[in-house]
Scaffold this motif. Structure first.
Motif, PDB file in Angstrom:
ATOM      1  N   UNK A   1       0.831  -1.214   0.000  1.00  0.00           N
ATOM      2  CA  UNK A   1       0.000   0.000   0.000  1.00  0.00           C
ATOM      3  C   UNK A   1       0.863   1.260   0.000  1.00  0.00           C
ATOM      4  N   UNK A   2       2.011   1.176   0.665  1.00  0.00           N
ATOM      5  CA  UNK A   2       2.838   2.374   0.841  1.00  0.00           C
ATOM      6  C   UNK A   2       4.297   2.063   0.551  1.00  0.00           C
ATOM      7  N   UNK A   3       5.017   3.035   0.025  1.00  0.00           N
ATOM      8  CA  UNK A   3       6.439   2.849  -0.290  1.00  0.00           C
ATOM      9  C   UNK A   3       7.231   2.539   0.996  1.00  0.00           C
ATOM     10  N   UNK A   4       6.759   3.046   2.108  1.00  0.00           N
ATOM     11  CA  UNK A   4       7.439   2.815   3.383  1.00  0.00           C
ATOM     12  C   UNK A   4       7.410   1.342   3.781  1.00  0.00           C
ATOM     13  N   UNK A   5       6.490   0.578   3.187  1.00  0.00           N
ATOM     14  CA  UNK A   5       6.388  -0.846   3.528  1.00  0.00           C
ATOM     15  C   UNK A   5       7.395  -1.714   2.764  1.00  0.00           C
ATOM     16  N   UNK A   6       8.025  -1.114   1.750  1.00  0.00           N
ATOM     17  CA  UNK A   6       9.003  -1.873   0.955  1.00  0.00           C
ATOM     18  C   UNK A   6      10.315  -2.000   1.713  1.00  0.00           C
ATOM     19  N   UNK A   7      11.098  -3.021   1.315  1.00  0.00           N
ATOM     20  CA  UNK A   7      12.479  -3.084   1.801  1.00  0.00           C
ATOM     21  C   UNK A   7      13.184  -1.822   1.316  1.00  0.00           C
ATOM     22  N   UNK A   8      14.140  -1.322   2.092  1.00  0.00           N
ATOM     23  CA  UNK A   8      14.770  -0.046   1.773  1.00  0.00           C
ATOM     24  C   UNK A   8      15.397  -0.034   0.374  1.00  0.00           C
ATOM     25  N   UNK A   9      16.028  -1.149  -0.043  1.00  0.00           N
ATOM     26  CA  UNK A   9      16.676  -1.142  -1.372  1.00  0.00           C
ATOM     27  C   UNK A   9      15.641  -1.023  -2.486  1.00  0.00           C
ATOM     28  N   UNK A  10      14.440  -1.582  -2.287  1.00  0.00           N
ATOM     29  CA  UNK A  10      13.372  -1.457  -3.286  1.00  0.00           C
ATOM     30  C   UNK A  10      12.775  -0.050  -3.264  1.00  0.00           C
ATOM     31  N   UNK A  11      12.607   0.480  -2.058  1.00  0.00           N
ATOM     32  CA  UNK A  11      12.045   1.833  -1.919  1.00  0.00           C
ATOM     33  C   UNK A  11      12.970   2.846  -2.594  1.00  0.00           C
ATOM     34  N   UNK A  12      14.263   2.642  -2.415  1.00  0.00           N
ATOM     35  CA  UNK A  12      15.252   3.554  -2.993  1.00  0.00           C
ATOM     36  C   UNK A  12      15.169   3.518  -4.530  1.00  0.00           C
ATOM     37  N   UNK A  13      15.015   2.328  -5.046  1.00  0.00           N
ATOM     38  CA  UNK A  13      14.948   2.163  -6.502  1.00  0.00           C
ATOM     39  C   UNK A  13      13.659   2.786  -7.065  1.00  0.00           C
TER      40      UNK A  13
END
Ligand code: THU
Length: 161
Positions: free
Chosen positions: A14-26
């Motif tokens: 639902x939210x970018x904050x829920x992604x693993x950091x490396x995925x969120x960064x990408x």
């Protein structure tokens, strides 16, 4: 006669904050890269960002042309760039985002058919499944562990042996 089903499994966030950091960064990189698209005809700016297995970040945007078929998608610009700058290096993950200037940018888009075929060729030749992260500027995010699942019954080099 038998019936067989091919299914696709993906993670939905639902939210970018829920992604693993490396995925969120990408995904953040892909979102921001949309500003470098050349899309005067469609006004649909696509940005892609990939993390290579050597840790390098490579980006691509769609590049359109007055002769429409000469345009190229962000994903294939990225693949060509990665392969030119870092020959033979595998891609670990790729994020795809867009900015639809005349509409909404709140749903994930997935690569077009030609890009799916190109992504498959890239991951086959580098022998590394590419993780795909798809999201607009906001809204839900889809993650696929292996780009091959985007192209069921794919035609690949293995079929020509
Ligand atoms: N486009 C991409 O770059 N990637 C996609 O995954 C979908 C479509 C581009 C092609 C064209 O420049 C514009 O988006 C509208 O189709």
């Amino acid at each position: 006669m038998n019936k067989e089903t091919i299914s696709l499994e993906m993670e939905v966030y639902e939210f970018i904050e829920d992604l693993e950091e490396r995925d969120a960064r990408l995904l953040r990189a892909a979102r921001s890269e949309t500003k470098n698209a050349y899309a005067p005809y469609s006004q649909f700016r696509v940005g892609a960002a990939a993390l290579l297995t050597n840790g390098e970040l490579v980006k691509g945007t769609n590049q359109e042309n007055a002769s429409f078929p000469a345009g190229i998608c962000a994903e294939r610009v990225l693949l060509s760039t990665a392969s030119s700058l870092f020959p033979g290096m595998a891609i670990e993950s790729m994020a795809i985002s867009y900015d639809n200037i005349n509409g909404n940018s709140d749903k994930p888009i997935s690569p077009c058919g030609i890009c799916r075929q190109s992504i498959y060729e890239f991951q086959s030749r580098t022998k590394q499944p590419i993780r795909i992260i798809m999201g607009g500027q906001e809204g839900k995010i889809f993650v696929l562990e292996n780009a091959a699942s985007l192209l069921p019954m794919v035609f690949g080099a293995e079929d020509m042996q």
